[in-house]
Design a protein around this motif. Structure first.
Motif, PDB file in Angstrom:
ATOM      1  N   ALA A 257      27.424   0.935  10.570  1.00 42.24           N
ATOM      2  CA  ALA A 257      27.358   2.231  11.237  1.00 42.24           C
ATOM      3  C   ALA A 257      27.833   2.119  12.685  1.00 42.24           C
ATOM      4  CB  ALA A 257      25.929   2.766  11.196  1.00 42.24           C
ATOM      5  N   PRO A 258      28.401   3.186  13.224  1.00 39.39           N
ATOM      6  CA  PRO A 258      28.873   3.182  14.620  1.00 39.39           C
ATOM      7  C   PRO A 258      27.761   2.768  15.583  1.00 39.39           C
ATOM      8  CG  PRO A 258      29.604   5.171  13.492  1.00 39.39           C
ATOM      9  CD  PRO A 258      28.659   4.492  12.557  1.00 39.39           C
TER      10      PRO A 258
ATOM     11  N   TYR B 179      36.951   5.116   6.446  1.00 38.08           N
ATOM     12  CA  TYR B 179      35.632   5.182   7.079  1.00 38.08           C
ATOM     13  C   TYR B 179      35.733   4.895   8.568  1.00 38.08           C
ATOM     14  CZ  TYR B 179      31.138   3.360   8.693  1.00 38.08           C
ATOM     15  OH  TYR B 179      30.013   3.102   9.431  1.00 38.08           O
ATOM     16  N   GLU B 180      36.443   3.833   8.908  1.00 35.44           N
ATOM     17  CA  GLU B 180      36.543   3.447  10.316  1.00 35.44           C
ATOM     18  C   GLU B 180      37.331   4.478  11.121  1.00 35.44           C
ATOM     19  OE1 GLU B 180      38.119  -0.510  10.186  1.00 35.44           O
ATOM     20  OE2 GLU B 180      36.194  -1.420   9.664  1.00 35.44           O
ATOM     21  N   ALA B 181      38.292   5.145  10.482  1.00 32.62           N
ATOM     22  CA  ALA B 181      39.068   6.173  11.188  1.00 32.62           C
ATOM     23  C   ALA B 181      38.252   7.448  11.374  1.00 32.62           C
ATOM     24  CB  ALA B 181      40.346   6.482  10.407  1.00 32.62           C
TER      25      ALA B 181
ATOM     26  N   GLY C 241      33.892   3.894  16.322  1.00 29.25           N
ATOM     27  CA  GLY C 241      32.871   2.875  16.540  1.00 29.25           C
ATOM     28  C   GLY C 241      32.383   2.221  15.270  1.00 29.25           C
ATOM     29  N   ALA C 242      32.796   2.766  14.119  1.00 31.22           N
ATOM     30  CA  ALA C 242      32.417   2.161  12.846  1.00 31.22           C
ATOM     31  C   ALA C 242      33.187   0.856  12.637  1.00 31.22           C
ATOM     32  CB  ALA C 242      32.715   3.118  11.701  1.00 31.22           C
ATOM     33  N   THR C 243      32.524  -0.125  12.018  1.00 32.02           N
ATOM     34  CA  THR C 243      33.162  -1.411  11.740  1.00 32.02           C
ATOM     35  C   THR C 243      32.801  -1.855  10.324  1.00 32.02           C
ATOM     36  OG1 THR C 243      31.262  -2.616  12.658  1.00 32.02           O
ATOM     37  CG2 THR C 243      33.100  -2.125  14.166  1.00 32.02           C
TER      38      THR C 243
END
Length: 355
Positions: free
Chosen positions: A138-139, A214-216, A220-222
């Motif tokens: 999660a971000p 998801y990351e886009a 801040g998501a990884t």
């Protein structure tokens, strides 16, 4: 003597009537096939299979291999069903013969009273380079390695492959369920991605093909790799289906065709991308090709030994962590189809299980 004669006559008439009805409908009467008996070589007239195998449905059509099913006189009733929960529900309602799944559903089918047999095994070439899942983070949550999972809220679905993966990840990290907070969520569609984005959970296993999206979508998501092999892919069937001589004969042909179609997809990635991800899943041409590349090539193992060993290890882990009965996974495997696969793959069969 007269009563005995009448009983015998009644039994004969019942058999004749059943046979006549079957012939009248264009379908040969099925007989029970012992699980120890050889698979039939002849497909009887009117043999029908009810299959939840959407990806292979698209591949078989795109490759032209559906003609082999037609030539064998097999009728396929396709269902848009795959995965454990849907397929087990359909099995219980007697609406499906077989479905494509990972290896976990066969365990949960057994633990919940539904008898099934695995009739197909495939693996991924370079499985650690092409994982099915990665751990989405999660971000703003600091997770850079498996050791960082301690104390985190992790999405968990006990009866699905993602749930088993979480337990295996904890085992690899030297952690227990008490070291983290498992949050029960059913993984359907993008539910795990949504849970991550809303910070309902800190970590969740998400499909590798969805990581970039998801990351886009969430700044801040990884994500991190699990480092665990998760490429199990099977076709499992109701035990009653493989005990039906008509369906068993048809399955023998279908497993061979399925093998050829899967190998065809390795050599025709663009056609695979269009036939399934573009035309049936609605992805753009670019995204469809990207998913095929991320997922990697598939292979047919020369022997199922390694897959069975991995499944037993998983069953033992789940029995311990989820309080299930101990289970001998050999009771879930129909190895008569192992040779069918290998013969269909020919020179493409791989040794060493592509490990």
């Amino acid at each position: 003597m007269m009563r005995t004669s009448r009983q015998a006559l009644t039994a004969v008439l019942a058999t004749v009537l059943a046979t006549t009805a079957a012939c009248g409908s264009g379908e040969e009467a099925a007989t029970k096939l012992e699980l120890s008996a050889a698979l039939p070589d002849r497909v009887p007239s009117g043999a029908t299979l009810r299959l939840g195998d959407p990806q292979l449905q698209a591949l078989i059509g795109a490759s032209g291999l559906d003609s082999e099913l037609d030539d064998a006189g097999i009728t396929i009733e396709w269902a848009n069903i795959s995965g454990g929960p849907q397929s087990i529900q359909a099995f219980r309602a007697d609406k499906l013969d077989c479905a494509s799944v990972a290896d976990i559903p066969s365990l949960f089918a057994a633990w919940t009273g539904t008898s099934t047999k695995i009739v197909f095994q495939s693996v991924t070439v370079d499985p650690l380079e092409h994982p099915i899942y990665k751990l989405g983070v999660a971000p703003g949550v600091g997770v850079a390695s498996l050791a960082d999972l301690r104390g985190k809220k992790i999405a968990y679905s006990a009866g699905q492959a993602q749930g088993a993966l979480v337990l295996r990840v904890l085992q690899k990290a030297g952690l227990t369920q008490k070291d983290v907070q498992l949050v029960e969520l059913t993984s359907t569609g993008d539910s795990y991605v949504t849970a991550l984005g809303s910070k309902a959970v800190d970590v969740a296993p998400i499909g590798a093909q969805n990581v970039k999206l998801y990351e886009a979508k969430y700044p801040g998501a990884t994500s991190i790799s699990t480092g665990i092999r998760d490429d199990a892919s099977t076709l499992y069937c109701l035990t009653s289906a493989v005990e039906d001589a008509n369906k068993a004969a048809a399955l023998k042909v279908y497993v061979a065709v399925r093998t050829k179609a899967l190998l065809w997809s390795n050599d025709h990635p663009d056609e695979f991308a269009k036939a399934y991800y573009q035309d049936t899943q609605g992805l753009s041409e670019k995204d469809a090709k990207a998913v095929v590349e991320i997922n990697g090539d598939k292979a047919i193992p020369a022997t199922w030994d390694a897959a069975i060993t991995r499944l037993q290890e998983t069953a033992d882990l789940l029995a311990k962590e989820q309080n299930h009965d101990k289970l001998d996974v050999n009771t879930l495997i129909d190895r008569r189809f192992e040779e069918v696969q290998a013969d269909a793959a020919g020179a493409a069969v791989v040794t060493g299980d592509a490990a």
